[in-house]
Design an enzyme around this catalytic site. Sequence first.
Site, PDB file in Angstrom:
ATOM      1  N   ARG A   1      35.287  46.978  40.564  1.00 21.44           N
ATOM      2  CA  ARG A   1      35.316  45.341  40.939  1.00 21.44           C
ATOM      3  C   ARG A   1      37.006  44.803  40.207  1.00 21.44           C
ATOM      4  NH1 ARG A   1      36.314  40.221  39.941  1.00 21.44           N
ATOM      5  NH2 ARG A   1      34.251  40.275  38.582  1.00 21.44           N
ATOM      6  N   ASP A   2      36.327  44.740  39.400  1.00 21.59           N
ATOM      7  CA  ASP A   2      36.868  43.461  38.158  1.00 21.59           C
ATOM      8  C   ASP A   2      38.552  44.458  37.717  1.00 21.59           C
ATOM      9  OD1 ASP A   2      37.637  41.370  36.042  1.00 21.59           O
ATOM     10  OD2 ASP A   2      36.441  41.878  35.199  1.00 21.59           O
TER      11      ASP A   2
ATOM     12  N   HIS B   1      36.468  39.825  27.039  1.00 25.69           N
ATOM     13  CA  HIS B   1      37.676  40.767  27.109  1.00 25.69           C
ATOM     14  C   HIS B   1      38.345  41.286  25.925  1.00 25.69           C
ATOM     15  CE1 HIS B   1      39.502  40.424  31.632  1.00 25.69           C
ATOM     16  NE2 HIS B   1      37.702  40.015  32.321  1.00 25.69           N
TER      17      HIS B   1
ATOM     18  N   CYS C   1      45.617  42.753  32.018  1.00 25.97           N
ATOM     19  CA  CYS C   1      46.796  42.435  31.384  1.00 25.97           C
ATOM     20  C   CYS C   1      46.767  42.851  30.160  1.00 25.97           C
ATOM     21  CB  CYS C   1      47.666  42.449  31.729  1.00 25.97           C
ATOM     22  SG  CYS C   1      47.858  42.237  34.049  1.00 25.97           S
TER      23      CYS C   1
ATOM     24  N   ASN D   1      39.486  44.197  29.825  1.00 31.44           N
ATOM     25  CA  ASN D   1      37.953  44.392  29.976  1.00 31.44           C
ATOM     26  C   ASN D   1      37.295  45.205  28.549  1.00 31.44           C
ATOM     27  OD1 ASN D   1      36.969  43.333  32.217  1.00 31.44           O
ATOM     28  ND2 ASN D   1      38.289  44.941  33.684  1.00 31.44           N
TER      29      ASN D   1
END
Length: 329
Positions: free
Chosen positions: A37-38, A229, A260, A269
């Site tokens: 998903r992410d 992140h 990004c 991530n």
Amino acid sequence: MEIAKLVKETFTKFPKLAQKASVAYPKFVKVVEVSPRDGLQNEKTWVPTETKINLINKLSDSGLRVVEATSFVSEKAIPQMKDNSEVLAGIIRKEGISYPVLVPNIKGMESALKQNVKEIAVFGAASEAFTQKNIKCSIEESLKRFEDVIAIAKRESIKVRGYVSCVMGCPYEGEIDPRLVNTVAQKLLDMGCYEISLGDTIGIGTPDKTYEMLQAVKIDRSILAAHFHNTYNRAIQNLVIALSEGISIVDSSVAGIGGCPYAKGASGNVPTEDILFLCELLGIEHGVDIPKLIEVGDYISTELKRENLARVKIADLENVQSYRNELFQ
């Protein structure tokens, strides 16, 4: 080895963390895998449904207990997730594994119910500017929008996970008062969320900020997750702090897909492989087959035609004990 080096730097700054007798690192860490998903939602090129299904199935085979599968958001907003129903219908749902989906509103919830979901996630933010920019309302108004979604989830015995974005900084507002993080997290908990994920959305957190934020959040550590992140290559060091403060749930993405990068060698991530290696260094159990997961990272990186941002390779696993001895000498 980069992960061991980052941990050693953290121990040098915070010597107490290297003294296992005085630090209560968790015995077990639950990893919430967010790559389907992410990780994939920001991919500009269409990722075939079959690839998404294969990714989820491969992740399920690695020992992960939670794999965030997709999101039921507007196709216009996130076109990469428009095959959400096909993905959920195509995966092999294994006993004991949760496949949560992101649900932003009633329409999304109605679609998710048709796919027999057992867990959903809702998003809040600790920044008024971020909330206004993204969904054009206040923090308070954004949380009210979830009330009906959560009410339906309760009625259908569906678990709800809450995300809080921008816990250590906002791209529009800058610094975030950690007390506001506590306020938003507490409201999500009061609304019925069983677990709260604290997101450093733009990766500007530091070990000091991580400690300060966690001290401000007055919620039982056992239901808090770290979603940090790696934009500026600080996620591992921030996670050492979080783990030392009793956090035992970590969100991550295989091969570091998603987001990004704003700095060379850093990603949105944090790679799941790196998180698991960190757990190995700290002597924390995780229940995941790391070599299998490394293969999954290689698979999805090849499919996406992009660099695998995980810094852990299978050969590194042979040296865990020597790295551990050096860290805790």
